[in-house]
Design an enzyme around this catalytic site. Sequence first.
Site, PDB file in Angstrom:
ATOM      1  N   GLN A 176      61.350  59.186  -4.404  1.00 34.24           N
ATOM      2  CA  GLN A 176      60.663  58.070  -3.731  1.00 34.24           C
ATOM      3  C   GLN A 176      59.739  57.362  -4.702  1.00 34.24           C
ATOM      4  OE1 GLN A 176      58.770  59.793  -0.296  1.00 34.24           O
ATOM      5  NE2 GLN A 176      60.716  60.183   0.738  1.00 34.24           N
ATOM      6  N   ASP A 327      65.437  68.669   0.776  1.00 32.62           N
ATOM      7  CA  ASP A 327      65.440  68.538   2.244  1.00 32.62           C
ATOM      8  C   ASP A 327      66.181  69.673   2.942  1.00 32.62           C
ATOM      9  OD1 ASP A 327      63.982  66.197   2.099  1.00 32.62           O
ATOM     10  OD2 ASP A 327      65.761  64.941   1.979  1.00 32.62           O
TER      11      ASP A 327
HETATM   12  C1  S3P Z   1      64.212  60.766  -0.683  1.00 29.71           C
HETATM   13  C2  S3P Z   1      63.525  61.547  -1.571  1.00 29.71           C
HETATM   14  C3  S3P Z   1      62.950  62.859  -1.216  1.00 29.71           C
HETATM   15  C4  S3P Z   1      63.485  63.388   0.112  1.00 29.71           C
HETATM   16  C5  S3P Z   1      63.571  62.311   1.167  1.00 29.71           C
HETATM   17  C6  S3P Z   1      64.486  61.194   0.696  1.00 29.71           C
HETATM   18  C7  S3P Z   1      64.743  59.472  -1.139  1.00 29.71           C
HETATM   19  O1  S3P Z   1      61.538  62.721  -1.115  1.00 29.71           O
HETATM   20  O2  S3P Z   1      62.687  64.434   0.585  1.00 29.71           O
HETATM   21  O3  S3P Z   1      64.084  62.829   2.382  1.00 29.71           O
HETATM   22  O4  S3P Z   1      65.597  58.881  -0.445  1.00 29.71           O
HETATM   23  O5  S3P Z   1      64.324  59.006  -2.213  1.00 29.71           O
HETATM   24  P1  S3P Z   1      60.582  62.869  -2.415  1.00 29.71           P
HETATM   25  O6  S3P Z   1      60.849  61.729  -3.306  1.00 29.71           O
HETATM   26  O7  S3P Z   1      59.193  62.823  -1.846  1.00 29.71           O
HETATM   27  O8  S3P Z   1      60.924  64.191  -3.005  1.00 29.71           O
END
Ligand code: S3P
Length: 450
Positions: A176, A327
Amino acid sequence: MSAHDIPVPMTACAGAPLAGTAEVPGDKSISHRALILGALAVGKTRITGLLEGQDILDTAAAMRAFGAEVVQHGPGEWSVHGVGVGGFGEPDNVIDCGNSGTGVRLVMGAMATTPITATFTGDASLRARPMERITDPLALFGARAVGRAGGRLPMTITGASDPVPVRYELPVASAQVKSAVLLAGLNAPGETVVIERVATRDHTERMLEGFGADIFVEETGEGRVITLRGQPELVAQEIAVPRDPSSAAFPVCAALIVPGSEVLVPGISLNPTRAGLFETLREMGADLTYENAREAGGEPVADLRARFSPRMRGVVVPAGRAASMIDEYPVLSVVAANAAGETVMEGIGELRVKESDRIDTMARGLRACGVAVAETDDSMRIQGLGAGRVPGGATCETRLDHRIAMSFLVLGLAARVPVKVDDSAPIATSFPGFEALMAGLGARIVRVNH
Ligand code: S3P
């Protein structure tokens, strides 16, 4: 409206073997990105297989609020008429991202280098999650953020009017954060560079390349170095969203622990940055086979067959694998409870800042169901009881967390006494057809009164 206003308790109990084909919905990560990049492209992007969970509907609404035309044509079939990089207009109301950390963080990144102001909020779960991991790097571009104490939503971001490109090394392994920086870099002149020590899901990089951005990824001694040249013209695309391996995890893990089961999940993404769960399950002795490997929408996909696996053993899941299955730990912990011996999950501190504190939520529910669990800040140890030996019989709290709700329902399918979850409503954020899909496989998961 939030999907979580009225709690919907559910119970899962053991029954016949699970059998059939599980057509799980589109990938959530790819669906968010298809809408956001479609909104930043010139022309009409057409999307098939889009996840229609509440998280994605909230991102679609956000893209409309910034000026893109987002239209649903049929189930999973959408189009996005983009406004071009730098073309976002100022929303005339608060953007409500519901339960979605990915939605709010990616959208914040996408607007942070355009001179407009937007205010973001979400449900009680999202309002408790940290946003400084996003606003710190966005400040380097020149964006300003004002939120509640601890960098919590609601939060107002004013995008940089004269953005500068950024070189940023990720302090946490987070797709993210990486994606928010890359999306902000789109409207900054010059080269934005993101360095990640641990590879996280790479859908943003793949899709940016597909939309025609000048993006270059290099594996170096420092880690993955991603260089993006700013202010490209993104060209509208046709995107076929593959099925979500994180959603596939639920019917797959259920088939592994329910006696006599065999389930096929067609067309799921096999992207190596997402495949850690399936690797771990195989190490545990799961009967999992890939069939018909092919490519769809720029992603490797295959059909995955899962069969009841009564002799699974506990394993050590190394910290280095955490990003590729971040996840999936809740449902892995359910399989671990049904395997023989101890499973150790290392380097999972990020689970404490997901939709709920997933280490705490899983540990409490598993203990209530008769499974011994020890935890530290960033690890969990589960004492597996072996196939079919989990007592069950508890009501587990789900705390606005879709994956917790689905995980405990899977646990109930192989427990001696039914397992109840206090609220299954959050499942609609990522897997709206979960109840019907599991019923189609023969699972006994039913709504109950409070
Ligand atoms: C996601 C990144 C992950 C994941 C989330 C989806 C994404 O989070 O847990 O469900 O689509 O980039 P983090 O970037 O906080 O690890």
